[in-house]
Structures are given as C-alpha cells and as structure tokens.
Design an enzyme around this catalytic site. Structure first.
Site, short mmCIF file in Angstrom:
data_model
loop_
_atom_site.label_atom_id
_atom_site.label_comp_id
_atom_site.label_asym_id
_atom_site.label_seq_id
_atom_site.Cartn_x
_atom_site.Cartn_y
_atom_site.Cartn_z
CG HIS A 221 -12.08 -83.95 -66.71
ND1 HIS A 221 -13.05 -83.05 -66.51
CD2 HIS A 221 -11.91 -83.77 -67.91
CE1 HIS A 221 -13.38 -82.14 -67.63
NE2 HIS A 221 -12.46 -82.74 -68.50
CB THR B 293 -21.13 -79.66 -63.69
OG1 THR B 293 -21.49 -81.07 -64.07
CG2 THR B 293 -19.81 -79.13 -64.25
CE LYS C 297 -23.50 -85.45 -56.46
NZ LYS C 297 -22.71 -84.55 -56.85
NE ARG C 298 -22.34 -93.60 -63.63
CZ ARG C 298 -21.94 -93.91 -64.84
NH1 ARG C 298 -22.09 -93.47 -65.97
NH2 ARG C 298 -21.25 -95.29 -64.50
CE LYS D 264 -25.39 -80.03 -65.03
NZ LYS D 264 -25.45 -81.59 -65.32
CE LYS E 213 -19.62 -88.44 -59.05
NZ LYS E 213 -19.62 -87.12 -59.33
C1 LIG Z 1 -24.74 -82.36 -64.49
C2 LIG Z 1 -24.84 -83.98 -64.67
C3 LIG Z 1 -23.94 -84.94 -64.11
C4 LIG Z 1 -22.79 -84.58 -63.35
O1 LIG Z 1 -23.15 -84.40 -61.97
P1 LIG Z 1 -22.15 -84.26 -60.69
O2 LIG Z 1 -22.98 -83.93 -59.45
O3 LIG Z 1 -21.60 -83.02 -60.91
O4 LIG Z 1 -21.35 -85.51 -60.55
C5 LIG Z 1 -24.13 -86.20 -64.07
N1 LIG Z 1 -25.51 -86.41 -64.97
C6 LIG Z 1 -26.07 -85.77 -65.38
C7 LIG Z 1 -27.36 -86.36 -66.50
C8 LIG Z 1 -25.87 -84.33 -65.44
O5 LIG Z 1 -26.76 -83.45 -66.09
#
Ligand SMILES: *Cc1c(COP(=O)(O)O)cnc(C)c1O
Length: 852
Positions: free
Chosen positions: A396, A697, A587-588, A701, A593
């Site tokens: 990952h 991911t 995101k984190r 979304k 990032k």
């Molecule tokens: C989908 C999701 C992530 C992943 O987000 P990335 O932009 O791909 O890092 C992190 N936290 C939550 C709560 C999510 O639903």
C-alpha cells in the site's frame, strides 16, 4: 414472540463436524427442521418490525417505550434489524459448511467501517419499514440514526478499503471472512484547542455495541515469549516446539457483513484480548493478587488501542503483539473451527486464500508454518509449498519509511520460534537467489529478508513477497513503481508474481447511502440495477448533453450543500456561506499529500484581494473545506493543522473577502462526515506529489459523486483522468519521472521561491505572522522546511497548481460546462466500484468465484 429467528441456535448445535460443540450436550438430529436452519425470516412488515422493536426495547433493554431513551431506541431498533440479518447469516453459514467452497480470508489490522445501521437497512431492504415502524412509535428515525457512534477501527484509506472489500465480497456472493482486531479505542477523536489538534479517546463502546456478537466459547489461546526446544518424537523424528512464557486469550466478536439485498451475510471476526486462566492462576496461587491483576492488564492491553500512525509505523512492541495476536487467532480459528475436523490439511490451498492487507498481518506466514510443522508434524518442504499457495500480499505504499521492519531482537524475544522459521525461509530463499544470480553477493544481501543495517531486522514486505503467491499494488502507476523501484530484484526473479488491482469503493455506502438524491436521479434516468453493476453508469453519458438532466443534477448538488451546511452548523457551529464553489481536501494529514499546497493557494487568493491586486468581485466565491487527522506524534503534520486553522480564522474574519472566500476545518474527519461532505463537493483536491500516493480512494468517492478533480498524475488519479477524459479533469504538476529528474539534478526549493512572485508573497505573508497574530515563531518550522527542504516539492508544483485552479474558475463560471463535466465524471467512474476490484482479485489472485 421470540426475538430470535426460529431455530437460530440449533444449526450450530447440530454441527457435528466441530468437536468444540461436543460439550454443548445432545445434538439435535440433523433431520430436525430446527437443525437445518432458519429458512423462514421474520416478516418484512411494519407491524412485524414494531413487534420485534418493542420486544427488544421491553425485554432486551428493559424499558417501556414511554420511558425509553434515544439510546434505548437505537439499541432496540439495531437489534431488531440485526435479527433479520442473523437469519440470513445462519443460512449463509449452513450453506458454506455444506459446500466447503474456497473462501477468501481478508487479514487486516484495520477496518474503518462507518456506521452500521443504515447499511443494514439498505442491505435488508428494510429502510421504509423501519422508518414507518419507528414513526408509528412516535420516533424519528433520523434521531435514532444520529445516536450511532461509528466503529473507527482504522486510520484512513487502508482501513476503509478493507471495509469496502468485505462489503463487495458479500454483495457479490463470495464466500469470505474478514479477520481483524476489536480495538477498545479506535482512531482518536480529534478536537481543536486554539487551532491545535488535541486527541480524545474514542469511546465507541461506551453506550453499547449492538452490531457485534461475542463468542467467548470460541476463544483461542495465543502464546508469547519463552523459548524453543528440539526433541525426538515417537517416530524418531527430530522436531521443534515453542514453549511460550505467557498466554493471551482471543475472544472473537462477530460482525455481520450483509450483501446488498442478496440474502448473503458474511462474517467479520474481530478479536479482543483477555488474560487466560492458566496465565494468572499460577500467580493467584502464589498469593500475589496485584501481580495477577497486572498480568490481566498486560493481556488486555493488546486490543486496547489502534495505533494512530498512518503510513509511518512506529515499531513498538505492543504493535507487534497486536499483529501476532490477531493473525494467530485467525489462523487457529480457520483451521480448527471453520474447517471440518476431518479436513485433509494438505488440501488447504484449495479451501482458503489469506489476503494480507499491507505488511501488518505478515507474521501470519511463519505462524502457518509453525502450525503445520510443529503442531501438525508436517515436513518443512511440504508445509512451505502449502504456505506459498495460501498467502497473497497487497502493498500500500511507496514511502520507504512506511515499509515495516522488525528488529530481530524484539521479534526473537516475543516470538522466538517465528524468528527461527523466518531465518530458515531466508536461508532457502537466498540459496535460490544465488542460483538465479550466480556470483552476485550484493544481490543476495539486497534481497535478504534480514536487513543488517542500521540494526538487524526483518523486512516484512520481503517476507511477504517471498512467501506470497502474488504481490499486488493498488493502482496501475503504483504497481509499476512497486516493480521498478520498491522490489525490482524480486520482480526480475519472479515477474509472474507481480500484478495490479486498482482499488475501489463500495457504491452502496458512498453513492446510495451518502447521496440518496443522486441515487434517485440515476435510477429515474437509467433504471434500477446499477448499484451492483456500476459500469451501467455509462448509460448516463448522453444525459450530459441534456439541459433538463443537467438542471436536475445541479439541484441535487445544491440540496447536498444545504444538507452539509445544516450538519456543520449543528455539529461544529460552523456557518458556511451560501452559493460558493465547495473546494474540498479531506484525507489524513501527511506532508506527501500536500495540504500545504492547498494552503498556499488560499493564502495567494487572499493576498490578491487584501493587497489590492484583484477586486473581490473578480474572485470566484469558494469555500475551502479541510478534514484531516494528524498522527499524534507527527510534529510537522500538527503544525500544518495549526496553520490551516489560523488561516481559516483570519480569512473568515476579514471583511475584505467577506462571503467570497471562506475556510472550514471541521474537526474529526471520519466516515460519517465523509458521507455528507463528499456529495456536496464541487472540487476534489488530490494533489499529492507524483509517485507518493499509492492509489487514494477518496478521489474515487468524489468522482462518483460528481465532483471534478484537480490532481497530479499520481495513484489512481491517473486512471480517473484516463476514464473521465482530460477535458473533465484538472491535471497539474510534475509527473513521476519529472520528479525523479528534478531530484537527481538537485532540487532547490528556494529557487522557486525567488523566481515566483505570487509564491514569494504567499510564503512571506505566512512567515510575517499575518495569520498567527504576529507570531513568526509559530510558523517558523513550516516556512523553514518549505524553503530549505520541501521533500515533497510543494514549491516546484505551485505555479502549475495555480494555473490549473484558474482553469477551474473558468469552467465553474459556465454552469452548463461544469455540470456536463461533473455528469461525465459520474458516468465514467463505474470502474472504481470495489465490486470490480473484487472481480480482479478473484481472477488474478484468489481463483475463487462467486456462489450462485
Ligand atoms: C476514503 C477515506 C479515506 C481515504 O482518503 P484518501 O483521500 O484516499 O487518502 C480516509 N478517511 C476516510 C474517513 C475515508 O472515508
């Protein structure tokens, strides 16, 4: 009436294949209808639900409706819904015991599940029934919904991926079981104090957890520490046994994983740790009561808390204990409980594939070897051949610091037998390497599972690659970089081992539940059936040209913004302006990032207005939304959070930009917030430095919910852009090869600072303390790092990012053009369903098929 579906306890009692049930008393004859399982599920009527609900309320919670709290009502309705699922679960389990179909065991240290209630209603098709039933009792279903605290048993993308995968496996009717850890405290609850992150414990279990069923009778004992010894068995064969010096008991908690209206309910088994009796008995007998209690605490610590580091493992002993604990429990559970007692263990690869979600469960490899060789007396070579077919590994990351290693000293102390096994695996592997690359001792050293520097340690990714039948990355670009950069020697040696499976997300949660208005619009336009056949979204393409459809699409987006405004006001007291572009980065928090790049953009826009270079009327009204947790020990990430909050405060309170630029940073970004935030977004920020984000991911979304992406050529962004088309994606920044090139010739961030006026002004404004009440020290670490280090090339990509944002503004100024692009994003993103990802895993890695 009974709250249990008829016969719910019977089928397991009749399960003669499992010796553990022998102690349960006389078996029912298998011909008894009760023994065959609950084929009759409870009636799907409002009246039927009300009966179940009141029964649960009265006899489960022990309260009358008139005196019940919201929590009572939530627990009772959740249990009533669960009983419907339980009937289907029992039937699923019965069929599986009958067919003994090959199964997938997904091993993951994290599952970021999100709330369960609505998902259970959707899966059972009971949403309307329950809403009406509760209304008949004078209860608003929304109030009940809001009572649920999401199980936050994961950090971010990796844990959410595991949750999407188990959803898809059930929805596609695949025999699968998820294994993980039932952390007593999941990911911390983030609060802000003076703009700084303060972590609070996540007490998700406090008000009861109606979705889990504990099975202490199926507990598993796991050893730690001690020593190994060799002995000669009755047949004169020399063998090894492990004599641990402490034991911990794992108690499984079953979560039901319902397929989408297909009658299948799979299992997610999460383990919690408690002290074993044998462990403390000795100490109790010695009369040292407090020592016994301490032992208890040692054991229970193991499943106490989720480590909050995302992509930067800390290498703590407790973490290794967690990893071994859950995989040892899971392997034992599968071999001794799921498999029939007379199962021929040499056929194991025909019956199971263990998918390793990152390196966290990789210690499962030596554990299976130990069980086969030491416990079951199998010859090493045969055990190794079986083990190599039973595991597959998903990588990952690309960040070197995220590749997990365990010092041999620590591993040997905690798991002495496993270290011996790893050494033997490595010896045999290195012999193979020397055969493949004769005379290349450097190759052997580079590929060794054991690293010698800076300290002797086990490279878990290498172990997984050596033992795994397959190794996959999580997006095309990532899989290619994995082969070329992370594991090049391995891919030269075993090219056929390497494959790609691009990640996906479940459309049930992230479209249907999160965006009911869009879902209705889609169904009204292309009919039903798209939710488990997401490529059908393609049928929306022609409607991108239809003014009426575009208008409806815009209405959906507007309504989702209204819903978000209401939530943020009620949740956090944040009041968002109306009628602005919603520009979202959630995101984190991680330097790779590049939340800082987003901050620089905001500061530059703000600077344009307050310095008089631009009139506020000429700026596109934007509301910037951030959501991000930082690992508690990650200093720079926490500084960035502080800066974002300070910039937000300044911008939001400056009348010169009033109403046209606004920044919102609601705390505690989690799945529940994502479900309201993402459907409201216009612009999705996916701006990592190329070559650093494995897949992402969140990006999927957003696209599926009709946001346009501004993004780099990184992770799955590459595939999103290819699918939605260049015209409907705002690409910017260096490509991965360009990053490498710049790195090689020597990257000097200050050169970019000096030559770019807008960038210089933005950084100077931050450095001047303009956002921190004149405090320059508070921003020192960030500014210093950007100018003199900038590992993730924020400054190098700045100009390109600003220009892409100008293209965003232009498109946004034309609502029809924007809607057209947004609709095409939805129509062309069906590929990113996690159902498709599961099909790819089944075809390329698992070699299992859905059941009829
Ligand atoms: C989908 C999701 C992530 C992943 O987000 P990335 O932009 O791909 O890092 C992190 N936290 C939550 C709560 C999510 O639903």
């Amino acid at each position: 009436m009974s709250t249990q579906p008829a016969g719910s306890a019977a089928p397991q009692m009749s399960d003669e294949s499992n010796p553990r049930f022998a102690s349960y008393g006389p078996e029912l004859p298998v011909t008894s209808p009760l023994a065959l399982g609950p084929v009759v599920s409870p009636p799907h009527t409002v009246e039927g639900f009300v009966k179940e609900f009141l029964h649960e309320l009265n006899y489960g919670q022990g309260v009358a409706l008139s005196r019940s709290s919201v929590n009572d009502q939530y627990l009772a309705s959740a249990r009533a819904v669960r009983s419907y699922l339980m009937a289907q679960w029992l039937e699923t389990q019965r069929r599986q015991r009958e067919t003994q179909a090959k199964s997938v065991a997904y091993l993951s240290a994290e599952y970021l599940l999100g709330r369960q209630f609505d998902n259970a209603l959707l899966a059972t098709g009971l949403t309307d029934t329950v809403e009406k039933g509760l209304a008949a009792c004078g209860i608003d279903i929304d109030v009940v919904r809001a009572q649920e605290i999401e199980p936050g048993l994961g950090n971010g993308g990796l844990g959410r991926l595991a949750a999407c995968f188990v959803d898809s496996l059930a929805s596609m009717n695949v025999s699968a079981i998820g294994y993980g850890i039932r952390y007593e405290f999941g990911i911390f609850r983030q609060t802000f104090v003076d703009g700084r992150q303060v972590e609070q414990p996540d007490t998700w279990l406090d008000l009861g957890s109606p979705w889990e069923v504990a099975h202490p009778e199926n507990s598993v004992q796991v050893g730690f520490g001690g020593r190994t010894e060799t002995y000669t068995d009755d047949d004169g064969v020399e063998r090894t046994r492990w004599i641990p010096d402490s034991n911990v008991k794992g108690i499984p908690h079953n979560y039901l994983v319902p397929g989408y209206q297909n009658g299948r309910v799979n299992t997610l088994r999460l383990w919690s740790a408690v002290a074993t009796q044998s462990f403390d008995l000795a100490i109790f007998n010695s009369g040292d009561y407090t020592a016994a209690v301490r032992a208890q605490t040692f054991a229970e610590n193991i499943s106490k808390v989720l480590y909050p580091e995302d992509s930067t493992p800390q290498g703590r002993e407790l973490r290794l204990q967690q990893q071994y604990f859950f995989v040892a429990c899971s392997i034992s559970d599968f071999l001794n409980y799921v498999l029939p007692a007379d199962f021929d263990i040499t056929k194991l690869p025909e019956r199971i594939i263990f998918q390793l979600n990152d390196t966290h469960p990789v210690i499962a490899i030596p554990e299976l070897m130990r069980v086969l060789v030491d416990d079951r007396g199998m010859a090493w070579d045969e055990a190794w051949a079986i083990t190599q077919q039973c595991f597959a590994y998903t990588c990952h990351t690309l960040l070197p610091e995220a590749l997990e290693v365990w010092p041999t000293e620590l591993l040997g102390k905690l798991l002495p037998r496993h270290l011996e096994i790893i050494y033997r695996i490595n010896d045999e592997f290195l012999a193979e390497v020397r055969k493949t690359f004769p005379g290349d001792e450097l190759k052997a050293r580079n590929m060794s599972i054991i690293a010698e520097y800076p300290e002797r340690s086990v490279r878990m990714a290498y172990l997984a690659t050596v033992a795994g039948a397959k190794v996959n990355g999580v997006a095309e670009l990532h899989s290619q970089l994995l082969r070329d950069k992370v594991l090049p020697d391995f891919s030269a040696m075993w090219p056929e081992k390497f494959t790609n499976v691009t990640n996906g997300v479940t459309p049930r949660r992230f479209i249907k539940l999160a965006n009911p208005l869009l879902s209705t619009l889609i169904t009204d336009t292309i009919g039903v059936g798209w939710l488990n056949d997401l490529e059908r979204l393609r049928e929306l393409e022609p409607y991108a040209e239809d003014p009426e459809f575009r208008a409806s699409f815009r209405e959906v987006k507007a309504a989702n913004k209204v819903r978000l405004r209401a939530l943020l006001e009620q949740r956090d007291g944040l009041v968002l302006p109306e009628d602005a572009m919603l520009d979202v980065m959630v995101k984190r928090l991680h330097e790779y990032k590049r939340q800082l790049l987003k901050v620089l953009h905001i500061v530059a826009l703000y600077d344009l207005v307050v310095s008089g270079q631009a009139k506020i009327e000429d700026i596109t009204p934007r509301t910037f939304v951030f959501g991000a947790k930082a690992a508690p020990g990650y200093r720079m990430a926490k500084e960035i959070i502080h800066l974002i909050n300070r910039v937000a405060e300044t911008v939001n309170n400056d009348p010169r930009v009033d109403g046209r630029l606004a920044v919102a940073f609601p705390p505690n970004y989690n799945v529940t917030l994502a479900e309201t935030l993402i459907p409201a977004a216009d612009l999705s920020e996916q701006i990592s430095l190329a070559g650093k984000e494995a897949s992402g991911t969140g990006n999927m979304k957003f696209a599926l919910n009709g946001a346009l992406t501004i993004g780099t050529d990184d992770g799955a962004n590459v595939e999103i852009r290819q699918l939605v088309g260049d015209d409907n994606f705002f690409l910017f920044g260096l490509s991965e090869p360009q990053v490498e090139e710049l790195q090689a010739k020597g990257y000097r961030p200050s050169a970019f600072y000096e030559s770019n006026e807008s960038l210089r002004r933005a950084i100077d404004l931050i450095a001047s303390g303009a956002f921190t009440g004149g405090d320059r020290e508070a921003v020192g670490p960030i500014v210093g790092d950007l100018l003199y280090n900038d590992r993730f090339m924020v400054l190098a990509d700045y100009q390109s990012y600003i220009e892409a944002q100008e293209r965003v503004d232009e498109r946004y100024a034309d609502p029809d053009a924007w809607s057209r692009s947004a609709i095409l994003n939805v129509a062309r993103s069906g590929f990113f369903s996690s159902d498709r990802a599961m099909t790819d895993y089944m075809d390329r890695i698992w070699h299992v098929s859905p059941r009829r």
